[in-house]
Write a protein that holds these residues in place. Structure first.
Motif, PDB file in Angstrom:
ATOM      1  N   ASN A 178       0.860  -1.190   0.000  1.00 27.06           N
ATOM      2  CA  ASN A 178       0.000   0.000   0.000  1.00 27.06           C
ATOM      3  C   ASN A 178       0.897   1.242   0.000  1.00 27.06           C
ATOM      4  O   ASN A 178       1.717   1.422   0.893  1.00 27.06           O
ATOM      5  CB  ASN A 178      -0.913  -0.014   1.220  1.00 27.06           C
ATOM      6  CG  ASN A 178      -1.617   1.302   1.471  1.00 27.06           C
ATOM      7  OD1 ASN A 178      -1.695   1.748   2.622  1.00 27.06           O
ATOM      8  ND2 ASN A 178      -2.126   1.945   0.445  1.00 27.06           N
ATOM      9  N   TRP A 232      -7.294   1.589  -3.873  1.00 29.51           N
ATOM     10  CA  TRP A 232      -8.060   1.761  -2.637  1.00 29.51           C
ATOM     11  C   TRP A 232      -8.743   3.123  -2.685  1.00 29.51           C
ATOM     12  O   TRP A 232      -8.091   4.161  -2.596  1.00 29.51           O
ATOM     13  CB  TRP A 232      -7.135   1.639  -1.428  1.00 29.51           C
ATOM     14  CG  TRP A 232      -7.765   2.052  -0.120  1.00 29.51           C
ATOM     15  CD1 TRP A 232      -9.087   2.073   0.192  1.00 29.51           C
ATOM     16  CD2 TRP A 232      -7.077   2.512   1.049  1.00 29.51           C
ATOM     17  NE1 TRP A 232      -9.283   2.511   1.481  1.00 29.51           N
ATOM     18  CE2 TRP A 232      -8.064   2.791   2.028  1.00 29.51           C
ATOM     19  CE3 TRP A 232      -5.738   2.708   1.370  1.00 29.51           C
ATOM     20  CZ2 TRP A 232      -7.737   3.265   3.298  1.00 29.51           C
ATOM     21  CZ3 TRP A 232      -5.421   3.172   2.630  1.00 29.51           C
ATOM     22  CH2 TRP A 232      -6.409   3.449   3.581  1.00 29.51           C
ATOM     23  N   LYS A 244     -10.784   5.773  -0.931  1.00 32.57           N
ATOM     24  CA  LYS A 244     -11.067   6.158   0.455  1.00 32.57           C
ATOM     25  C   LYS A 244     -12.290   7.066   0.563  1.00 32.57           C
ATOM     26  O   LYS A 244     -12.957   7.092   1.600  1.00 32.57           O
ATOM     27  CB  LYS A 244      -9.849   6.849   1.060  1.00 32.57           C
ATOM     28  CG  LYS A 244      -8.612   5.963   1.070  1.00 32.57           C
ATOM     29  CD  LYS A 244      -7.490   6.567   1.867  1.00 32.57           C
ATOM     30  CE  LYS A 244      -6.913   7.776   1.189  1.00 32.57           C
ATOM     31  NZ  LYS A 244      -5.735   8.309   1.928  1.00 32.57           N
ATOM     32  N   HIS A 263      -7.640   8.488  -3.246  1.00 32.64           N
ATOM     33  CA  HIS A 263      -7.301   7.074  -3.416  1.00 32.64           C
ATOM     34  C   HIS A 263      -5.836   6.828  -3.084  1.00 32.64           C
ATOM     35  O   HIS A 263      -5.026   7.760  -3.014  1.00 32.64           O
ATOM     36  CB  HIS A 263      -7.583   6.627  -4.854  1.00 32.64           C
ATOM     37  CG  HIS A 263      -6.535   7.092  -5.831  1.00 32.64           C
ATOM     38  ND1 HIS A 263      -6.493   8.383  -6.324  1.00 32.64           N
ATOM     39  CD2 HIS A 263      -5.474   6.439  -6.380  1.00 32.64           C
ATOM     40  CE1 HIS A 263      -5.457   8.498  -7.147  1.00 32.64           C
ATOM     41  NE2 HIS A 263      -4.824   7.347  -7.197  1.00 32.64           N
ATOM     42  N   ILE A 293      -2.654  -0.127  -4.114  1.00 35.73           N
ATOM     43  CA  ILE A 293      -2.258  -1.400  -3.512  1.00 35.73           C
ATOM     44  C   ILE A 293      -1.689  -2.249  -4.645  1.00 35.73           C
ATOM     45  O   ILE A 293      -2.422  -2.709  -5.525  1.00 35.73           O
ATOM     46  CB  ILE A 293      -3.442  -2.129  -2.847  1.00 35.73           C
ATOM     47  CG1 ILE A 293      -4.121  -1.240  -1.803  1.00 35.73           C
ATOM     48  CG2 ILE A 293      -2.959  -3.432  -2.207  1.00 35.73           C
ATOM     49  CD1 ILE A 293      -5.398  -1.830  -1.249  1.00 35.73           C
ATOM     50  N   TRP A 303     -11.360  -0.925  -4.645  1.00 32.01           N
ATOM     51  CA  TRP A 303     -11.881  -1.284  -3.325  1.00 32.01           C
ATOM     52  C   TRP A 303     -12.284  -0.023  -2.581  1.00 32.01           C
ATOM     53  O   TRP A 303     -11.421   0.782  -2.220  1.00 32.01           O
ATOM     54  CB  TRP A 303     -10.813  -2.021  -2.516  1.00 32.01           C
ATOM     55  CG  TRP A 303     -10.435  -3.371  -3.046  1.00 32.01           C
ATOM     56  CD1 TRP A 303     -10.907  -4.001  -4.164  1.00 32.01           C
ATOM     57  CD2 TRP A 303      -9.477  -4.265  -2.461  1.00 32.01           C
ATOM     58  NE1 TRP A 303     -10.318  -5.228  -4.312  1.00 32.01           N
ATOM     59  CE2 TRP A 303      -9.428  -5.424  -3.275  1.00 32.01           C
ATOM     60  CE3 TRP A 303      -8.673  -4.206  -1.342  1.00 32.01           C
ATOM     61  CZ2 TRP A 303      -8.602  -6.502  -3.001  1.00 32.01           C
ATOM     62  CZ3 TRP A 303      -7.834  -5.277  -1.055  1.00 32.01           C
ATOM     63  CH2 TRP A 303      -7.804  -6.413  -1.876  1.00 32.01           C
ATOM     64  N   LEU A 343      -8.793  -3.430   5.072  1.00 33.66           N
ATOM     65  CA  LEU A 343      -7.820  -3.468   3.979  1.00 33.66           C
ATOM     66  C   LEU A 343      -6.890  -4.680   4.093  1.00 33.66           C
ATOM     67  O   LEU A 343      -6.805  -5.485   3.148  1.00 33.66           O
ATOM     68  CB  LEU A 343      -7.047  -2.149   3.915  1.00 33.66           C
ATOM     69  CG  LEU A 343      -6.163  -1.961   2.676  1.00 33.66           C
ATOM     70  CD1 LEU A 343      -6.084  -0.490   2.292  1.00 33.66           C
ATOM     71  CD2 LEU A 343      -4.747  -2.493   2.920  1.00 33.66           C
ATOM     72  N   CYS A 385      -6.952  -8.381   1.791  1.00 35.27           N
ATOM     73  CA  CYS A 385      -5.744  -8.920   1.160  1.00 35.27           C
ATOM     74  C   CYS A 385      -5.520 -10.374   1.569  1.00 35.27           C
ATOM     75  O   CYS A 385      -5.201 -11.229   0.737  1.00 35.27           O
ATOM     76  CB  CYS A 385      -4.531  -8.074   1.539  1.00 35.27           C
ATOM     77  SG  CYS A 385      -4.539  -6.384   0.897  1.00 35.27           S
TER      78      CYS A 385
END
Length: 372
Positions: free
Chosen positions: A100, A130, A132, A157, A160, A202, A226, A230
């Motif tokens: 990340n 990701w 947010k 964002h 990842i 995500w 998060l 994974c």
């Protein structure tokens, strides 16, 4: 392998000089190493880790207690390359490394410069974004961090990077899947269940906090979902999970939620203490349950867009996000164990109260009625 750290051209820059280790904290089957990540990684057995999940310092001048997050670009990239070399050694051949990373409006190239250093050691199997916070039509979701001036848009964002040794690791995509919007696709394409791949965007918003203490006094924590996603995506049962920049301990809490064994490395005294206490508290107050298919289907009925409505809606959405949709495994936190009985019994409003009882009545038993 020797604990010594070697550097090219006999060069030992101060920013990657190992410090004296401060010991190991063992909590259940998890270990938290208090010390320098490079020196500690040299002592970990080769090919012993299933999943690596980490968010290193971004070199964007964040305020850490014991780390200078404002190195020169070359120093930072050299340090990252020493890290990647060690992570490749400890990762199993069929393991996954989830990195990340983010830049900033003023340093936008950082994630892409890092990928150029990664190419020598790993294959980029998936690039996950990701999200947010997001605006769709007139609706906004998540926290929009304030920015000053008129040059930049909000930075909503992070990246990842899912890295593997050969790019051929099979994943359990449905474990973090979502229900089909068009239910006719289930039979039309021969799917076994009402669940499909989430894809590589995500949406995991931060839980709203109003103080630094609620972020565990750490400037770069990520939500527990998060690292949990994974681990679920990698798909191995009871995995060994490593985070070489443990911070406040989210990755090890997620490892425990998943039934795995966590290894964390952290250099800062304060963050080590926080991670140790947080992991102990989570183990003592959480409860692991396994939902059957009917219970999972009822839980997944809740529309994720109702998260913002609060109450039982946000509760059910948060539980959806921590549910392994393949195995039905779910870890309930202490706050969940308080809220589920509260919403199931105390409002006398019918439908959704009965749904909560149908989902959790079997797995919680007498515990479901404790606060009724």
């Amino acid at each position: 392998m020797s604990g010594a750290v070697s550097y090219p051209n006999h060069h030992k820059p101060a920013h990657i000089r190992p410090i004296k280790p401060h010991g190991i904290h063992e909590i259940k089957e998890h270990k938290i190493h208090h010390g320098d990540c490079l020196a500690t990684l040299d002592k970990i057995q080769s090919k012993s880790v299933d999943v690596i999940i980490t968010s290193p310092p971004y070199n964007i001048n964040l305020s850490y207690n014991s780390y200078n997050d404002n190195k020169t670009e070359l120093e930072y990239l050299e340090w990252m390359e020493h890290l990647f070399k060690r992570l490749k050694r400890v990762l199993k051949d069929d393991g996954s490394f989830f990195l990340n990373i983010s830049g900033s409006s003023r340093q936008p190239w950082l994630p892409f410069l890092i990928t150029t250093r990664l190419k020598e050691y790993f294959e980029l199997q998936n690039h996950i974004v990701w999200v947010k916070s997001i605006a769709v039509d007139r609706e906004t979701s998540g926290h929009f961090k304030p920015i000053s001036g008129a040059r930049f848009t909000h930075h909503n964002h992070e990246h990842i990077f899912h890295l593997t040794k050969k790019g051929d690791v099979k994943l359990d995509r449905l474990s973090i899947g979502v229900p089909f919007a068009d239910k006719s696709n289930i039979n039309r394409f021969g799917h076994k269940a009402d669940i499909r791949c989430r894809g590589n965007t995500w949406f995991i918003p931060y839980r709203t906090v109003n103080s630094k203490a609620k972020k565990f006094s750490h400037p770069g924590t990520f939500p527990i979902e998060l690292p949990l996603w994974c681990i679920f995506l990698h798909g191995k049962k009871n995995p060994t999970v490593l985070d070489p920049f443990l911070g406040a301990g989210s990755t090890l809490v997620a490892a425990d939620f998943s039934g795995g064994k966590g290894i964390g490395i952290e250099i800062d005294d304060t963050y080590v203490k926080t991670a140790v206490q947080r992991l102990k508290d989570s183990i003592m107050t959480s409860k692991k349950v396994t939902l059957n298919k009917e219970e999972m289907d009822l839980l997944l009925l809740q529309d994720p867009e109702t998260r913002k409505d609060g109450g039982f809606q946000s509760l059910l959405v948060s539980l959806q996000e921590r549910l392994n949709k393949t195995t039905g495994d779910l870890t309930l936190e202490d706050s969940d164990l308080e809220r589920i009985p509260k919403y199931a019994f105390n409002y006398n409003q019918g439908g959704w109260e009965e749904r909560l009882k149908d989902i959790f009545g079997r797995v919680l038993g007498a515990d479901l009625g404790k606060t009724s």
